[in-house]
Design a protein around this motif. Structure first.
Motif, short mmCIF file in Angstrom:
data_model
loop_
_atom_site.label_atom_id
_atom_site.label_comp_id
_atom_site.label_asym_id
_atom_site.label_seq_id
_atom_site.Cartn_x
_atom_site.Cartn_y
_atom_site.Cartn_z
N HIS A 188 -2.02 2.11 -4.63
CA HIS A 188 -0.76 0.82 -4.68
C HIS A 188 -1.14 0.59 -3.35
N LYS A 189 -0.05 0.90 -2.45
CA LYS A 189 0.38 0.65 -1.56
C LYS A 189 -1.38 0.72 0.20
N ALA A 192 -2.83 -2.44 -1.33
CA ALA A 192 -2.02 -3.45 -0.22
C ALA A 192 -2.24 -3.80 0.73
N GLU A 195 -5.57 -5.22 0.98
CA GLU A 195 -5.60 -6.83 1.21
C GLU A 195 -4.80 -7.73 1.48
N MET A 208 4.45 -1.26 2.56
CA MET A 208 4.10 -2.64 1.58
C MET A 208 4.31 -1.49 0.43
N HIS A 212 1.61 -3.01 -8.09
CA HIS A 212 0.38 -3.89 -8.19
C HIS A 212 -0.03 -4.86 -9.30
#
Length: 327
Positions: A188-189, A192, A195, A208, A212
């Motif tokens: 997820h980090k 992120a 993004e 991060m 999410h």
């Protein structure tokens, strides 16, 4: 302030055994930490999406089943590559398989048996997950004098959500699952960080958020909530229709008659999570909130070595020239 102008990618992933799998526009990749500390990276080409992978409501079930199949395959491969479950001395059963089928044959037969046992275990868990809420409501309905049939779908849906959260919390206490949840956080980090339009480095990924809105955990939670609404408007009383008084059989029939409606529930849930991933407003924040909260159980803060694995899986999946990965 709206954040709809921020980068939102279609790249998604999954935590593996000592690794992470990512899927981009045209490339999928998995990275696994081997026992010697080195990083194994494997890439594969993704086939183009067919019309049924793009059609609203239809694509939900098809993509979900496809992702489950591919994810399970990657988990099995990562367990072999990482050597996470290697044992020192072979068991009597291992020796029997080698003696009967040879070393290569024993690996195939052992893998097949492990796969069958895993399938049966998951099937048993799903059976309990689907059956127990219906059975408990049948008992409750018989215990009270008032008519509470209108609350059946809500009761079953909430109890399923409670069982799911309880299960996630319990398994999170085991060492192996906790490490998998750490890789989930690293996945997820890393997404992120991408993004946020920052370079994929450990230093940039580390701060991060590990939650999410497009996570599979959120999808499951949304599916459970949608099922409450859908089944509330569909009369599902097969036991009463057939005059069956046996509580176990009535609960079982109620579960079975729900199955044909499951694709509808999954299809709606998939579109909602697509919506939640694309926009940031009051509705999508409310929609995402239960799943993001549940991710506190299914993700953990990763260490730098786990972040390195997530980055290694992510980089091959970044869009190539003329590719569009916008969500």
């Amino acid at each position: 302030m709206s954040k709809d102008n921020e980068k939102k990618t279609t790249i998604g992933g999954q935590a593996l055994i000592e690794g992470v799998m990512m899927k981009g526009v045209s490339v999928g990749a998995m990275a696994v930490r081997k026992k010697d500390g080195s990083v194994y990276v494997e890439e594969w080409a993704l086939s183009g999406k067919k019309w049924y992978n793009k059609a609203p409501f239809i694509r939900g079930c098809i993509n979900f089943v496809s992702q489950l199949k591919e994810g399970y395959s990657c988990i099995l491969k990562s367990s072999e590559i990482s050597g996470a479950f290697e044992e020192g001395e072979p068991t009597c059963f291992d020796k029997f398989l080698v003696k009967t089928f040879g070393e290569k044959g024993a690996e195939k037969v052992g893998g097949a048996i492990a796969g069958i046992l895993s399938f049966l275990m998951v099937a048993a868990m799903l059976a309990v997950f689907l059956f127990v809420p219906s059975y408990l409501f049948t008992l409750l309905e018989n215990a009270v004098s008032a008519d509470i049939s209108g609350w059946k779908s809500a009761f079953e849906g909430v109890l399923k959500l409670v069982l799911f959260i309880a299960y996630m919390a319990i398994v999170a206490q085991t060492k192996d699952i906790r490490r998998t949840y750490e890789y989930h956080g690293a996945e997820h980090k890393t997404i992120a960080c991408y993004e946020a339009k920052k370079e994929l480095t450990v230093e940039n990924v580390r701060p991060m958020k590990r939650f999410h809105p497009r996570c599979g955990t959120s999808f499951i939670v949304i599916t459970l909530l949608v099922s409450i609404l859908v089944y509330t408007f569909i009369p599902l009383e097969p036991g009463a229709w057939l005059g069956i008084e046996n509580k176990v059989l009535s609960a079982l029939l109620r579960v079975l008659i729900k199955l044909p409606f499951l694709p509808i529930v999954v299809g709606i849930s998939y579109e909602l999570i697509k919506l939640a991933g694309r926009y940031s407003n009051a509705f999508t924040r409310i929609l995402s909130a239960p799943g993001l909260w549940t991710q506190r159980l299914t993700t953990r803060e990763p260490d730098d070595r786990q972040i390195e694995i997530a980055i290694a899986a992510m980089k091959p999946c970044l869009p190539k020239e003329n590719e569009n990965d916008n969500w």
